[in-house]
Every structure is written in C-alpha cells, then in structure tokens.
Scaffold this motif. Structure first.
Motif, PDB file in Angstrom:
ATOM      1  N   SER A 149       0.803  -1.222   0.000  1.00 30.12           N
ATOM      2  CA  SER A 149       0.000   0.000   0.000  1.00 30.12           C
ATOM      3  C   SER A 149       0.842   1.282   0.000  1.00 30.12           C
ATOM      4  CB  SER A 149      -0.947  -0.004   1.211  1.00 30.12           C
ATOM      5  OG  SER A 149      -0.201  -0.075   2.430  1.00 30.12           O
ATOM      6  N   GLU A 189      -4.384   6.579   8.742  1.00 33.63           N
ATOM      7  CA  GLU A 189      -5.386   5.986   7.862  1.00 33.63           C
ATOM      8  C   GLU A 189      -6.379   5.188   8.699  1.00 33.63           C
ATOM      9  OE1 GLU A 189      -3.965   3.202   5.035  1.00 33.63           O
ATOM     10  OE2 GLU A 189      -2.836   2.011   6.475  1.00 33.63           O
ATOM     11  N   HIS A 240      -7.267   1.685   4.546  1.00 30.38           N
ATOM     12  CA  HIS A 240      -7.730   2.488   3.412  1.00 30.38           C
ATOM     13  C   HIS A 240      -6.697   2.559   2.298  1.00 30.38           C
ATOM     14  CE1 HIS A 240      -8.361   6.332   1.213  1.00 30.38           C
ATOM     15  NE2 HIS A 240      -9.614   5.902   1.221  1.00 30.38           N
ATOM     16  N   GLU A 298      -7.882   1.811  -1.606  1.00 31.99           N
ATOM     17  CA  GLU A 298      -8.337   3.106  -2.127  1.00 31.99           C
ATOM     18  C   GLU A 298      -8.819   2.979  -3.573  1.00 31.99           C
ATOM     19  OE1 GLU A 298      -6.693   7.723  -2.389  1.00 31.99           O
ATOM     20  OE2 GLU A 298      -5.359   6.078  -1.794  1.00 31.99           O
ATOM     21  N   GLU A 353     -12.697   3.540  -5.099  1.00 33.69           N
ATOM     22  CA  GLU A 353     -12.961   4.503  -6.164  1.00 33.69           C
ATOM     23  C   GLU A 353     -13.582   3.841  -7.389  1.00 33.69           C
ATOM     24  OE1 GLU A 353      -9.259   6.400  -6.936  1.00 33.69           O
ATOM     25  OE2 GLU A 353      -9.298   7.622  -5.102  1.00 33.69           O
TER      26      GLU A 353
END
Length: 301
Positions: A103, A168, A248, A252, A256
């Motif tokens: 990440s 986060e 997150h 992400e 989205e």
C-alpha cells in the motif's frame, strides 16, 4: 571444492545429458565428467547412478539438490552485496510489514528515488512480529509499521527515534452488486459473513474491542475465514465472500472503482498511524538520508 563443480552438476540436471551439459559449460565431455567426479569425491558420495541408461540421480543427490541450489544462490547474493558495498557504500535496511509493502511503501520509494537517488536501500518485507524482532536485534536500520492511534510501539525509549508519516482508517468493506449496493448489509435478522483476522495478529488485536465485540453482540456473524494476511482478506472481499476490515491505503483504488464499498458508518473502524523508527546511535549515511526525507515532507499515506 570449486564453485564451478556445483554449477556443472546443476546444469547437468537441467539438460539431462553429459554431452549437452559439457557443451553448455564450454568444456569437453571428458573434462566435464572429471569435474562431476571431483565433486562426488569432495562430497564423499555418488551423485549420478551410472548403471542407469538415462541420467538418474542417486537418493543423496535428490535429497540435497534444493540445498545446493539455495547455497549457490546465497553465495552469489553475498558476492553481489560485498561488491556493491565496496563500490557504493553500505545500504540502509528497511523492514516493513507485508501490508505496507503493497500500500504505502511504493509511494515512499518513489519519493526516495526522486530526492535521494544516491542513497542505497534494501527492503525486507515480513510479518509485523518478525519486523519488530529484526529491528530490535539491529538487523534493520529503519522499521516502517502501522500502529493503533495513540499506542506507539516505543514510547519511553531514549535510544529509538520515531517519525509519524500519516494516518489511515481500518475500514469494513464488502463487494458490491451490479447496482453498486453492498452485497452484505448488516441487519439484525440476517447472517453476516465475516472475513476475520487471526486473534494473535496485530489487526486482530486492534479490532477485538470494541469492533468485533459489538459486531458479534449485534449481528448473527458467520466467520467464513480467519487469517493474518491482509492481502488475502482483500481478495476474498473482492470475490464476494464477506465483510472484512482493511486499511484504506490498500483498497483506495477498489473503493474509487466501486469494486468494494465502505460500511464504516454502520460498523465503525479504528484509526491507524503509519510511522517509522530508527535507533538513535546508528551510523549509516543512507539511513540518515532517508530519515531526513521522512522527517521533512513524506508522501501522504
């Protein structure tokens, strides 16, 4: 013993005949056969069953082939490290947990490459507990990790420094249906499939109270999987197997794109902090350069 004898033996296994192996090694077949004999004499065992019509390894060779390959690979890797350290100076070693390797670390490495291209870095990705152990034993210069907000790993040590890189959320998510709605919406009268963390894992401990306790108190929970692997939970959530909490930064793009949907307004989630540690007394120019970059303006988590 010569390294080329091990190389000869492994090439022989790969191609299957003495003639082809000798050609690959750019020697005559008698010379190649002699080198295999020399290896056997040094080891004190026969590696090739010469009574068979086709190339056949003896039980000793079969049992230790993987070890020979591993030994040779380690030897070459050590040679590369020694040569690189001699010509370019020592590298900094950064250890980090698997989730951050996927990440946040790529963004951090791009930042390093842009602003400290001459500094050298080696990444060691492992379970969080293994990272902690290696850092404490001095096997890593830098330790990148996630923490529960307000609960730093090393809060009272004068010999360890800490820099906070950002925060986060750990978000409960599940896959969506064709209309973009959650496949699993927590309801009192329906079973809620859960993709959970192992109790002895870092995120399992973070979620135990109050999130997991509230979930099990308020809903009919069906634990479909329990694992310490965050990437595995993400894949299972994407496959529509259930609800799981994920950082997150890891999902992400999935949020989205509408592949996953957040249930945090219903189930809540803990706040995490991404930070880095180093030993105060270490002397490593590369580690100092990376630490300075993280202390000034690190990329967002």
């Amino acid at each position: 013993m010569k390294i080329e004898w091990i190389e000869d033996f492994l090439v022989l296994i790969e191609v299957g005949t003495f003639s082809q192996a000798a050609e690959r090694r750019h020697v005559t077949q008698p010379a190649f056969s002699r080198r295999i004999r020399q290896l056997e004499e040094w080891l004190g065992v026969e590696l090739i069953d010469r009574s068979a019509q086709r190339l056949t390894l003896t039980p000793h060779a079969q049992a230790h082939e993987a070890s020979l390959r591993e030994w040779l690979a380690h030897l070459y890797a050590m040679r590369s490290r020694i040569r690189a350290d001699s010509s370019q100076g020592p590298r900094a070693i950064l250890t980090t947990q698997h989730t951050l390797t996927v990440s946040y670390l790529p963004r951090l490495l791009r930042h390093f490459r842009q602003h400290a291209s001459q500094a050298r870095l080696k990444i060691q990705s492992a379970d969080r507990s293994d990272c902690i152990r290696d850092f404490q034993r001095g096997k890593a210069d830098l330790f990148l990790c996630s923490e529960l907000e307000g609960s730093p790993l090393y809060s009272d040590s004068d010999s360890i420094e800490r820099v906070e890189l950002g925060g986060e959320m750990l978000i409960p998510v599940c896959a969506t249906d064709r209309a973009g709605h959650p496949l699993f919406k927590p309801q009192i009268d329906t079973s809620l499939p859960l993709i959970g963390y192992s109790h002895d894992s870092f995120l399992g401990e973070v979620l135990t109270s109050p999130y997991m306790m509230d979930l099990q108190r308020n809903y009919d929970v069906d634990l479909v999987c329990e694992t310490a692997f965050t990437i595995g939970i993400r894949e299972m959530a994407l496959a529509g197997m259930g609800v799981g909490w994920l950082p997150h930064g890891l999902i992400e793009g999935d949020l989205e794109a509408g592949k996953l949907i957040s249930l945090i307004e219903i189930l809540g989630g803990p706040a995490l902090v991404v930070c880095c540690y180093r030993h105060s007394q270490q002397v490593n120019a590369s580690a100092d350069a990376f630490w300075q970059l993280m202390s000034e303006a690190p990329p967002s988590v």
